[in-house]
Design a protein around this motif. Structure first.
Motif, short mmCIF file in Angstrom:
data_model
loop_
_atom_site.label_atom_id
_atom_site.label_comp_id
_atom_site.label_asym_id
_atom_site.label_seq_id
_atom_site.Cartn_x
_atom_site.Cartn_y
_atom_site.Cartn_z
N GLN A 1 64.63 -35.01 -15.66
CA GLN A 1 63.55 -34.48 -14.83
C GLN A 1 63.60 -34.97 -13.40
O GLN A 1 62.94 -34.41 -12.53
CB GLN A 1 62.20 -34.88 -15.45
CG GLN A 1 62.01 -34.44 -16.89
CD GLN A 1 61.86 -32.94 -17.04
OE1 GLN A 1 61.53 -32.25 -16.07
NE2 GLN A 1 62.10 -32.43 -18.23
N HIS A 2 64.36 -36.03 -13.15
CA HIS A 2 64.30 -36.68 -11.84
C HIS A 2 65.70 -36.80 -11.25
O HIS A 2 66.66 -37.14 -11.95
CB HIS A 2 63.66 -38.06 -11.96
CG HIS A 2 62.33 -38.04 -12.64
ND1 HIS A 2 61.17 -37.69 -11.99
CD2 HIS A 2 61.99 -38.29 -13.93
CE1 HIS A 2 60.15 -37.75 -12.85
NE2 HIS A 2 60.62 -38.11 -14.03
N ASP A 3 65.81 -36.58 -9.97
CA ASP A 3 67.10 -36.63 -9.29
C ASP A 3 67.43 -38.01 -8.74
O ASP A 3 68.59 -38.34 -8.55
CB ASP A 3 67.14 -35.63 -8.13
CG ASP A 3 67.04 -34.19 -8.60
OD1 ASP A 3 67.57 -33.90 -9.70
OD2 ASP A 3 66.43 -33.38 -7.90
N ARG A 4 66.40 -38.82 -8.48
CA ARG A 4 66.64 -40.07 -7.76
C ARG A 4 66.24 -41.28 -8.61
O ARG A 4 65.30 -41.23 -9.39
CB ARG A 4 65.83 -40.10 -6.46
CG ARG A 4 66.21 -39.02 -5.47
CD ARG A 4 65.32 -39.09 -4.24
NE ARG A 4 63.92 -38.77 -4.55
CZ ARG A 4 62.88 -39.49 -4.13
NH1 ARG A 4 63.08 -40.57 -3.39
NH2 ARG A 4 61.65 -39.12 -4.44
N GLY B 1 62.17 -41.94 -12.05
CA GLY B 1 63.59 -41.66 -11.92
C GLY B 1 64.46 -42.82 -12.38
O GLY B 1 65.48 -42.62 -13.06
#
Length: 349
Positions: free
Chosen positions: A9-12, A18
């Motif tokens: 769900q998170h890119d970072r 994340g």
């Protein structure tokens, strides 16, 4: 056969959700099946199975390294002692050139700290505790920018003041690290820090916060950020772990490299995989990877991806032709200019 797709769900990593996703996204090895069973699956089920196999290789399949053991022992002692110190707390530096697995090692350490905290305090998330903070600095980052990232990580919804001095920012960051029971502060890409101000900020964090600082980057002890001036004070307060190429001219280096290759070879999630070709070509792989574990892992990842990307394949055997195609592609797309030829490779016995 039931295979769950991995959903991220998170890119970072530079947010609490994340980072926790990065620390927990470790897919299990997909259940082994024969190639005939694989061919009998529906197209959709094959896609899910292939994706699960690639996720396993990318995110879970790892080999133990001496630096992992050394770093874990150092970090455990630092975290225990820094919480009882009142000043001059010590940190850890993880330093190496590109493609040596610095960030991967830092993630492993962060994962161990998070898991140990979760073991001792199962309800830590409900209590708002954040045992690990992860920030990444950009080129010529200032001390104020570093402190602002810490604050955004721990208080993402807080309004950012338009005008605030470094002292007040530091006080706010230290208070947040304390109130969230942070044990490890990872500063990735630390070589991008420049000048005396970031070094003085890190030194102040070590003085004022019990969180252990882990600096991760390229040539940290000899570079512009921490090799001289005030940066040298930070270096002297850190235990230095340097990642190096594996030298197979020594017996210990050769044994270590062979173990790494054999571990990858044993665990390839391919239908009816018979280990052998990777292991027999460990010398060629050393030359192709220039002795670097991160590039060896890249080769393995691309090998799996290339085999699973053959739409008309009738098997998933690792052959020297398939391996060479990956090595040749590596030579074309990365700075590693190896001279491995097809005739240098052999098939499994």
């Amino acid at each position: 056969m039931i295979v769950q797709s991995l959903t991220l769900q998170h890119d970072r990593k530079t947010t609490v959700p994340g980072l926790r996703e990065a620390l927990t996204a470790l897919p299990p090895v997909p259940p082994p099946i024969s190639f005939s069973e694989y061919a009998a699956l529906s197209a959709g089920d094959r896609d899910v199975y292939d994706e699960a196999r690639q996720d396993f290789v990318r995110l879970t399949l790892r080999v133990p390294t001496p630096e992992q053991d050394v770093s874990a022992r150092i970090l455990a002692k630092l975290i225990a002692s820094n919480q009882r110190r009142k000043n001059s707390r010590r940190g850890i530096m993880i330093s190496a050139p590109m493609f040596y697995g610095k960030t991967e090692l830092a993630l492993l350490l962060a994962r161990s700290v998070e898991r140990e905290h979760a073991r001792r305090y199962p309800d830590y998330t409900e209590r708002g505790e954040v045992p690990v903070v992860w920030i990444e600095v950009t080129d010529h980052a200032t001390g104020k920018a570093l402190l602002a990232q810490i604050i955004r990580f721990l208080a993402p919804t807080a309004a950012e003041p338009t005008r605030i001095n470094t002292h007040d920012l530091r006080r706010q960051a230290v208070e947040l690290l304390h109130s969230h029971h942070t044990k490890l502060l990872v500063i990735d890409e630390a070589h991008n820090l420049g000048g005396s101000e970031p070094s003085s900020v890190i030194k102040a964090l070590q003085n004022e916060s019990s969180a252990t600082v882990a600096l991760v980057g390229i040539d940290l002890a000899g570079g512009k950020a921490f090799g001289s001036g005030e940066g040298l004070q930070v270096t002297m307060r850190c235990d230095l772990v340097e990642l190096r190429k594996v030298d197979i001219r020594t017996d210990s280096g050769l044994d270590l490299w062979k173990r790494w290759v054999a571990t990858f070879d044993r665990n390839l999630p391919l239908c009816e995989h018979r280990p052998g070709t990777l292991t027999r070509n460990h010398l060629a792989l050393h030359a192709a990877a220039s002795g670097r574990l991160a590039i060896l892992a890249m080769i393995v990842e691309r090998l799996i991806s290339s085999i699973l990307g053959e739409p008309a394949r009738v098997d998933e055997e690792v052959t020297r032709e398939r391996l060479f195609a990956v090595l040749d592609g590596l030579r074309q797309t990365t700075p590693v200019r190896h001279r491995i030829k097809l005739d240098d490779l052999v098939d499994a016995a």
